[in-house]
Design a protein around this motif. Sequence first.
Motif, PDB file in Angstrom:
ATOM      1  N   GLU A  45      12.836   5.524  41.700  1.00  0.00           N
ATOM      2  CA  GLU A  45      13.275   5.661  43.093  1.00  0.00           C
ATOM      3  C   GLU A  45      13.210   4.340  43.847  1.00  0.00           C
ATOM      4  O   GLU A  45      13.832   4.216  44.906  1.00  0.00           O
ATOM      5  CB  GLU A  45      12.421   6.708  43.815  1.00  0.00           C
ATOM      6  CG  GLU A  45      12.835   8.122  43.472  1.00  0.00           C
ATOM      7  CD  GLU A  45      12.054   9.169  44.223  1.00  0.00           C
ATOM      8  OE1 GLU A  45      11.145   8.792  44.996  1.00  0.00           O
ATOM      9  OE2 GLU A  45      12.333  10.347  44.029  1.00  0.00           O
ATOM     10  N   VAL A  71      16.398  11.247  45.831  1.00  0.00           N
ATOM     11  CA  VAL A  71      15.543  12.290  45.251  1.00  0.00           C
ATOM     12  C   VAL A  71      15.984  12.697  43.853  1.00  0.00           C
ATOM     13  O   VAL A  71      15.354  13.540  43.241  1.00  0.00           O
ATOM     14  CB  VAL A  71      15.461  13.541  46.151  1.00  0.00           C
ATOM     15  CG1 VAL A  71      14.799  13.204  47.455  1.00  0.00           C
ATOM     16  CG2 VAL A  71      16.802  14.171  46.359  1.00  0.00           C
ATOM     17  N   GLU A  74      13.400  12.668  41.215  1.00  0.00           N
ATOM     18  CA  GLU A  74      12.297  13.628  41.399  1.00  0.00           C
ATOM     19  C   GLU A  74      12.180  14.553  40.189  1.00  0.00           C
ATOM     20  O   GLU A  74      11.109  15.049  39.889  1.00  0.00           O
ATOM     21  CB  GLU A  74      12.550  14.505  42.631  1.00  0.00           C
ATOM     22  CG  GLU A  74      12.536  13.792  43.939  1.00  0.00           C
ATOM     23  CD  GLU A  74      11.143  13.611  44.477  1.00  0.00           C
ATOM     24  OE1 GLU A  74      10.598  14.576  45.020  1.00  0.00           O
ATOM     25  OE2 GLU A  74      10.617  12.503  44.335  1.00  0.00           O
TER      26      GLU A  74
ATOM     27  N   HIS B 627      14.621  19.816  47.894  1.00  0.00           N
ATOM     28  CA  HIS B 627      14.792  20.298  46.531  1.00  0.00           C
ATOM     29  C   HIS B 627      15.823  21.411  46.468  1.00  0.00           C
ATOM     30  O   HIS B 627      16.611  21.470  45.532  1.00  0.00           O
ATOM     31  CB  HIS B 627      13.453  20.745  45.959  1.00  0.00           C
ATOM     32  CG  HIS B 627      12.592  19.590  45.567  1.00  0.00           C
ATOM     33  ND1 HIS B 627      12.886  18.788  44.501  1.00  0.00           N
ATOM     34  CD2 HIS B 627      11.482  19.071  46.125  1.00  0.00           C
ATOM     35  CE1 HIS B 627      11.981  17.832  44.410  1.00  0.00           C
ATOM     36  NE2 HIS B 627      11.116  17.980  45.393  1.00  0.00           N
ATOM     37  N   ARG B 630      19.163  19.782  46.907  1.00  0.00           N
ATOM     38  CA  ARG B 630      19.471  18.966  45.743  1.00  0.00           C
ATOM     39  C   ARG B 630      19.916  19.814  44.569  1.00  0.00           C
ATOM     40  O   ARG B 630      20.804  19.437  43.821  1.00  0.00           O
ATOM     41  CB  ARG B 630      18.212  18.177  45.377  1.00  0.00           C
ATOM     42  CG  ARG B 630      18.305  17.405  44.126  1.00  0.00           C
ATOM     43  CD  ARG B 630      17.055  17.609  43.319  1.00  0.00           C
ATOM     44  NE  ARG B 630      17.434  17.779  41.935  1.00  0.00           N
ATOM     45  CZ  ARG B 630      17.471  16.792  41.077  1.00  0.00           C
ATOM     46  NH1 ARG B 630      17.105  15.603  41.428  1.00  0.00           N
ATOM     47  NH2 ARG B 630      17.861  16.992  39.846  1.00  0.00           N
TER      48      ARG B 630
END
Lengths: 90, 660
Positions: A45, A71, A74, B627, B630
């Motif tokens: 990131e 993200v 992630e 999240h 996403r």
Amino acid sequence: MAAEAVIAAVDVMSIEQITASQVGMKAIGAGLAVGLTGIGTGVAEMGIGAAAVGAIAENKDFFGLGLLFTVIPETIVIFGLVVGLLLLFL
Amino acid sequence: MLKPKRMSRLLIAASRDQMAPVVAELYHHNLFHIEEYVDVGAEGYEGFKIGSPLSGASEKSADLIKIRAMTNAVSLSADDVDAGPSCSLELQIKIERELPLLEREVEELTVRRSKLDTRAKELEQKIAEITPFLDVPVDLNLYHGYKRFTTIAGYVSREIVLPVPCEMHFSKGKEKNFLVVVFSTEQRSEVEKALQEVGFQSVPVPDESGSPKGRIEFYKGEIAALNKEIEGISKQLENVRQKHASFLVACEELLKAEVEQTEAPLRFATTKQTFVAEGWVPTDQVTAVTNSLVHVTEGKIFVTALPTDLEHDSVPVEYNNPDFAKPTQVLMDVYSRPGYTEIDPTLMIAIVFPLFFGLIVGDVGYGLIFLAMSLGLRKFLKGEAGEQLLTVLRNASISTIFFGIIFSEFLGFAIPGWNPVLYSRHLMSEHGGHGPNIPELMVLSIWIGIAHLTLGRLLGMYNHAKQDHGHHRTLAVMANFGWLAVMWGIILAIWSCAAIPLMPSFTGLPVLAIVPGVGFGLNLATIIGGILILAGIIFIARENILEVIELPTIVSHVLSYARLVAVGLSGVAIAMVVNYMTFEMFINPALENFTLISIVLILIGLGIFLFGHLLNIALCILGGGLHSIRLHYVEFFTKFYKGGGKKYNPFGMKRRFTEE
């Protein structure tokens, strides 16, 4: 020598100690899984985040996309978290 | 639903004298997305020219610029004003009568303010000039007024002895050393040469008199007085702003509407006698627009709907969603507006996003806090996008409360007397009940992933079937089918060799063949799975062989849905840790043995509780929101969604402060 020492050590370990050390090993494994993947995510990131902030500074409309791109890695730490949870609770 | 609004291409042609009423009528409808005419000699447009503005355009825009300058000067924005609409006619009269006066007032104030600002800056500059001479114990008037002597001052790297007779003061500083020299003008060249060796940087000698300290204090006093005066003017401007805010924003809106109307012909094609305007109107409004145009011009107009060519026309896209899904459009616009011919997934996000969010956070207490936030922040977050986001947050918070009841969670505690429905996420099970059902929850999230991705691929097949043509269309649809086949093939193969809770198991099927050398048994499910995988890869490779390297994403995208549980559990864990620290480490021990120190302990405990939960709330919004969105953007959209549609931007405005 070493093999003898291990055998001697196993001899003195009781069943409870063995289960306890297994739990400890699991916890270490879970910790490693989350920690290392966290580092991986951070490294990934780093570049994306810097570029995203640059793009947002140029044009505020990039905020959504920039956040999104940032993200994406992630997932790596999520996998680590999943593995950690499975280790601890399965 | 699931498709953008149908649009029709409208062609309007009339004689030039009808231009003003036509423009006004189109503006009033706020439906006509003007397709700008570009003078490139397109077919059928030979001899046309770009139109010229209607009469009064320049005065109106000059007025608008004045108004904007004023709103800028008093830092006023339309979002800060809550005023009812005022009548345009009255406003027009008021503009003619009051605007010049108001303008003069504001201009006078701003000019005065900027003059004072400049003066204050000049004085600050003077102070900066005098400051280096503070260390020299000489009055400033001794530096000038000589005929045969020259004074120079500046910074040097070290102390120096000049080879000529001179009067010199050297003061050592932290970074730079300051030097003032008075010498005979005839020996200038020698002095300069010597100074060059020590890296002399010249500083202007101030044309002042009196002691440096006294002068600086004098200037500081003057600056303070100036600042006071500036403050007074700012206050006056603030008064103007408060008194005339609603008038100013209404003026701006009215003039903006008028300027936009007078400048509209710049986007039309015109000849000497006629004009032609092309644009897009929602298909269901075509008749209404046509009829009103005919009515307003008494029939002296030609309006027709042209056939749309989906290949070449870039049709503007307007969402067509039921009311409850409309706020989610803001999440779509962040990614990209859907194209005209593809499926608009807003409705699906409107349903699935809150569910994902709730599944991740799943806590009644946090849900109630989010709900309060989404209602309370409305006062501060003005503007359409902000309100839409807050509505999305509201929906998500309702779903959070729902899942909180299912998981039996309230700020990380179990809800007393209420067991989790289906599966528990409570990490500590000391107080009875069973521990967390992690494997089941994980498998559940994988099921959600499989379903979501299958839906995505099906939509991809539909989109390609609708958008592509000929051989490519077959290939693209088959490739999407191939991705589905590989995914389900892998799933079947896994089911045939491993028993997973909550999933069908084909491990019990009779073994049909054994892989030689490995001793790995193949049953019917394994074989079907293998065939699906192979067939899928062939279909994918037929469309584009490079896509084959993307195959591992099938596994990673499905597993990515495990975040629904994993991120949620991390939130639960933080909440539980906060609660444990607050109660087990501070408050309970303090209450058991109550002394004066207990009060301190309880206060620390409460601090940890507040701070910890605040942190967790922030993490939950970020985690839950990011999240979930996403999963849509990265996992779901990449299967079918292209986006890149042009925004439907009709000619007209939503009036807030004026009436027509």
